[in-house]
Design a protein around this motif. Structure first.
Motif, PDB file in Angstrom:
ATOM      1  N   LEU A 131     -19.197  -7.710   4.584  1.00 47.56           N
ATOM      2  CA  LEU A 131     -18.157  -8.553   5.163  1.00 47.56           C
ATOM      3  C   LEU A 131     -17.664  -9.621   4.198  1.00 47.56           C
ATOM      4  O   LEU A 131     -17.790 -10.819   4.447  1.00 47.56           O
ATOM      5  CB  LEU A 131     -18.668  -9.198   6.461  1.00 47.56           C
ATOM      6  N   GLY A 132     -17.080  -9.178   3.118  1.00 46.85           N
ATOM      7  CA  GLY A 132     -16.431 -10.129   2.232  1.00 46.85           C
ATOM      8  C   GLY A 132     -16.924 -10.036   0.814  1.00 46.85           C
ATOM      9  O   GLY A 132     -18.018 -10.472   0.498  1.00 46.85           O
ATOM     10  N   GLY A 133     -16.091  -9.475  -0.043  1.00 48.55           N
ATOM     11  CA  GLY A 133     -16.417  -9.335  -1.455  1.00 48.55           C
ATOM     12  C   GLY A 133     -15.558  -8.248  -2.053  1.00 48.55           C
ATOM     13  O   GLY A 133     -15.549  -7.123  -1.548  1.00 48.55           O
ATOM     14  N   GLY A 157     -13.728  -5.947   1.899  1.00 50.01           N
ATOM     15  CA  GLY A 157     -12.963  -6.505   0.795  1.00 50.01           C
ATOM     16  C   GLY A 157     -12.856  -8.012   0.955  1.00 50.01           C
ATOM     17  O   GLY A 157     -13.758  -8.651   1.481  1.00 50.01           O
ATOM     18  N   LYS A 158     -11.747  -8.591   0.529  1.00 48.66           N
ATOM     19  CA  LYS A 158     -11.587 -10.045   0.593  1.00 48.66           C
ATOM     20  C   LYS A 158     -11.489 -10.515   2.045  1.00 48.66           C
ATOM     21  O   LYS A 158     -10.665 -10.020   2.816  1.00 48.66           O
ATOM     22  CB  LYS A 158     -10.326 -10.455  -0.174  1.00 48.66           C
ATOM     23  N   SER A 159     -12.311 -11.501   2.418  1.00 51.35           N
ATOM     24  CA  SER A 159     -12.211 -12.120   3.738  1.00 51.35           C
ATOM     25  C   SER A 159     -10.889 -12.874   3.852  1.00 51.35           C
ATOM     26  O   SER A 159     -10.353 -13.379   2.869  1.00 51.35           O
ATOM     27  CB  SER A 159     -13.359 -13.096   3.962  1.00 51.35           C
ATOM     28  N   GLY A 208      -7.889  -0.759   0.237  1.00 51.28           N
ATOM     29  CA  GLY A 208      -8.875   0.229   0.657  1.00 51.28           C
ATOM     30  C   GLY A 208     -10.019  -0.295   1.502  1.00 51.28           C
ATOM     31  O   GLY A 208     -11.106   0.297   1.509  1.00 51.28           O
ATOM     32  N   SER A 209      -9.798  -1.380   2.232  1.00 53.51           N
ATOM     33  CA  SER A 209     -10.855  -1.902   3.101  1.00 53.51           C
ATOM     34  C   SER A 209     -11.099  -0.958   4.277  1.00 53.51           C
ATOM     35  O   SER A 209     -10.239  -0.156   4.646  1.00 53.51           O
ATOM     36  CB  SER A 209     -10.477  -3.289   3.626  1.00 53.51           C
ATOM     37  N   ASP A 210     -12.288  -1.087   4.886  1.00 45.62           N
ATOM     38  CA  ASP A 210     -12.654  -0.295   6.070  1.00 45.62           C
ATOM     39  C   ASP A 210     -12.658  -1.129   7.338  1.00 45.62           C
ATOM     40  O   ASP A 210     -12.666  -0.589   8.444  1.00 45.62           O
ATOM     41  CB  ASP A 210     -14.062   0.291   5.903  1.00 45.62           C
ATOM     42  N   VAL A 211     -12.736  -2.437   7.183  1.00 44.98           N
ATOM     43  CA  VAL A 211     -12.849  -3.364   8.304  1.00 44.98           C
ATOM     44  C   VAL A 211     -12.216  -4.675   7.849  1.00 44.98           C
ATOM     45  O   VAL A 211     -12.107  -4.930   6.642  1.00 44.98           O
ATOM     46  CB  VAL A 211     -14.336  -3.552   8.695  1.00 44.98           C
ATOM     47  N   ILE A 212     -11.781  -5.490   8.795  1.00 46.49           N
ATOM     48  CA  ILE A 212     -11.195  -6.787   8.472  1.00 46.49           C
ATOM     49  C   ILE A 212     -12.170  -7.890   8.872  1.00 46.49           C
ATOM     50  O   ILE A 212     -12.759  -7.848   9.949  1.00 46.49           O
ATOM     51  CB  ILE A 212      -9.851  -6.992   9.196  1.00 46.49           C
TER      52      ILE A 212
END
Length: 440
Positions: A131-133, A157-159, A208-212
């Motif tokens: 969750l963030g990175g 990805g980025k928070s 390309g994130s999977d979740v926000i």
């Protein structure tokens, strides 16, 4: 971002551990006990047949004569592979963490993440939600390509933050740096309007994130004064959630303060992370709307302990760590008793990677039965992720299986003794080789 790929791509031909060895076409596991994640009960001795990365069949009992290549786990309890719903694989807390942000390059963090990923997998966690990175999507791809050993990664990805918020990457910068770099915007994950919110989600899709992941309130370790003030309006969070839904994303909300949690729940987030100051109204709203709670007790206890050490945290962080960290376990206990839906998460990266299973012990200390804690990291975690092919040991599901000696329902401390790990049918750790076997 291409720089992040370089160390992950180059590592494979250089490391013996990274050499890919295809799993055998079929494997048989002889389990002394089988944890049924649906019922939360032990189902007795079982033979689990694995073929082509999937569970092919289950049979009660263990044959008197073992087939060639069968794994003897008769003194163990076999369980579905665990999922940690809140990790940060690119880093790990230390007194140098704040200064390193100015000295290290993205490739440094990428290289570190490889070792952290392997430790997490060998500790029994076959899936994680990072969750963030910015490293995580690339690390995910390297794991999926068989270049490095690690868990299945669902990467945020980025928070997404607001200006000065918990995930504003420029917090703590001096005026000269701030002037040179300019204010971060949606591309960097910082928003200040509904339109910004939509753009930030779309940027995560592009990357390309999977979740926000959003930071709905202040946080403990960010270089900012408040650890609990609300940092989004309801409309801004709703814009994130609605746009995320368009792309098939779920939204996790970091939140310590009551008002920020309330706004996030009302806007429709999937989960509240940490939840330190959760009150009765937030509990009611979460139950009403089916919002999940991911407590991260480990992180709370870790930062509270480190706050006692002079120099471990900057002065602006230390009082937050002492005040907020110590409360999370009590919040968890109240939320569980109230019937809030709970998934397993540690915020590992705050504490040392590979120690994730200690969260089970803290959950049980706070009053959750061991079986329910194990369900939180298996079948319930799969529900949080929105996947139906993992979290249980059943025919047709992914062959993600871990085993510990003895009975973890009678002694939850057994979770710290994982000595068998299988992910997608490949064995990464077994009792007789202490993790040296397997691939990639």
């Amino acid at each position: 971002m291409r720089a992040l790929l370089l160390p992950l791509a180059l590592l494979a031909p250089c490391s013996a551990l990274a050499q890919s060895t295809p799993p055998p076409a079929s494997t048989e596991l002889h389990c002394g006990q089988l944890f049924d994640a649906r019922s939360g009960r032990l189902a007795g001795p079982h033979t689990v047949s694995v073929r082509d990365g999937r569970i092919a069949a289950l049979a009660a009992g263990i044959p008197a004569t073992s087939s060639r290549g069968a794994v003897d786990l008769r003194g163990h309890t076999c369980m579905p592979g665990w999922t940690d719903l809140h990790v940060h694989l690119e880093d790990q807390s230390s007194p140098q963490s704040y200064s390193e942000g100015f000295r290290l390059d993205p490739v440094d963090y990428a290289l570190r993440s490889v070792g952290y990923a392997e430790k997490t997998l060998l500790a029994g966690f076959t899936s994680v939600r990072d969750l963030g990175g910015e490293v995580a999507p690339h690390l995910r791809d390297a794991v999926n390509q068989g270049r490095v050993r690690g868990p299945r990664i669902f990467a945020a990805g980025k928070s997404i933050a607001t200006t000065g918020g918990h995930a504003d990457p420029t917090n703590g910068y001096n005026s000269t740096l701030s002037h040179l770099l300019g204010p971060p915007g949606p591309t960097e994950g910082v928003i200040n309007s509904i339109d910004d919110a939509r753009q930030a989600v779309r940027q995560r899709y592009k990357e390309g994130s999977d979740v926000i992941k959003i930071t709905a309130t202040g946080g403990v370790l960010s270089y900012a004064k408040s650890g609990d003030a609300p940092q989004f309006t309801v409309d801004e969070v709703k814009a994130v959630v609605d746009t995320a839904r368009d792309y098939g994303y779920r939204v996790a909300a970091h939140a310590h303060g009551t008002e920020g949690m309330k706004r996030a729940v009302l806007a429709g987030v999937t989960s509240i992370e940490h939840g330190t100051y959760m009150d009765d109204e937030v509990v009611r709203l979460m139950k009403q709307r089916g919002t999940w709670y991911v407590p991260t007790i480990y992180a709370g206890r870790f930062v509270a302990d480190k706050a006692r050490i002079d120099g471990y945290f900057p002065d602006v962080v230390r009082p937050k760590a002492a005040r907020i960290g110590a409360q999370i376990q009590d919040t968890f206990a109240r939320a569980y008793k109230a019937g809030v839906k709970i998934g397993f998460g540690t915020d590992m990266g705050v504490g040392p990677h590979g120690d994730n299973a200690r969260e089970f012990i803290y959950m049980v200390e706070a009053g959750m039965p061991a079986a329910v804690a194990l369900q939180a990291a298996t079948i319930r975690a799969a529900e949080v992720l929105g996947v139906d092919d993992q979290g249980v040991i059943e025919a047709g599901k992914r062959a993600d299986i871990v085993a510990v000696p003895g009975d973890p329902l009678a002694d939850i401390a057994q979770v710290m003794k994982v000595d068998f790990v299988m992910k997608d049918g490949t064995v990464y750790r077994r009792p007789d080789d202490n993790g040296a076997a397997g691939a990639p």
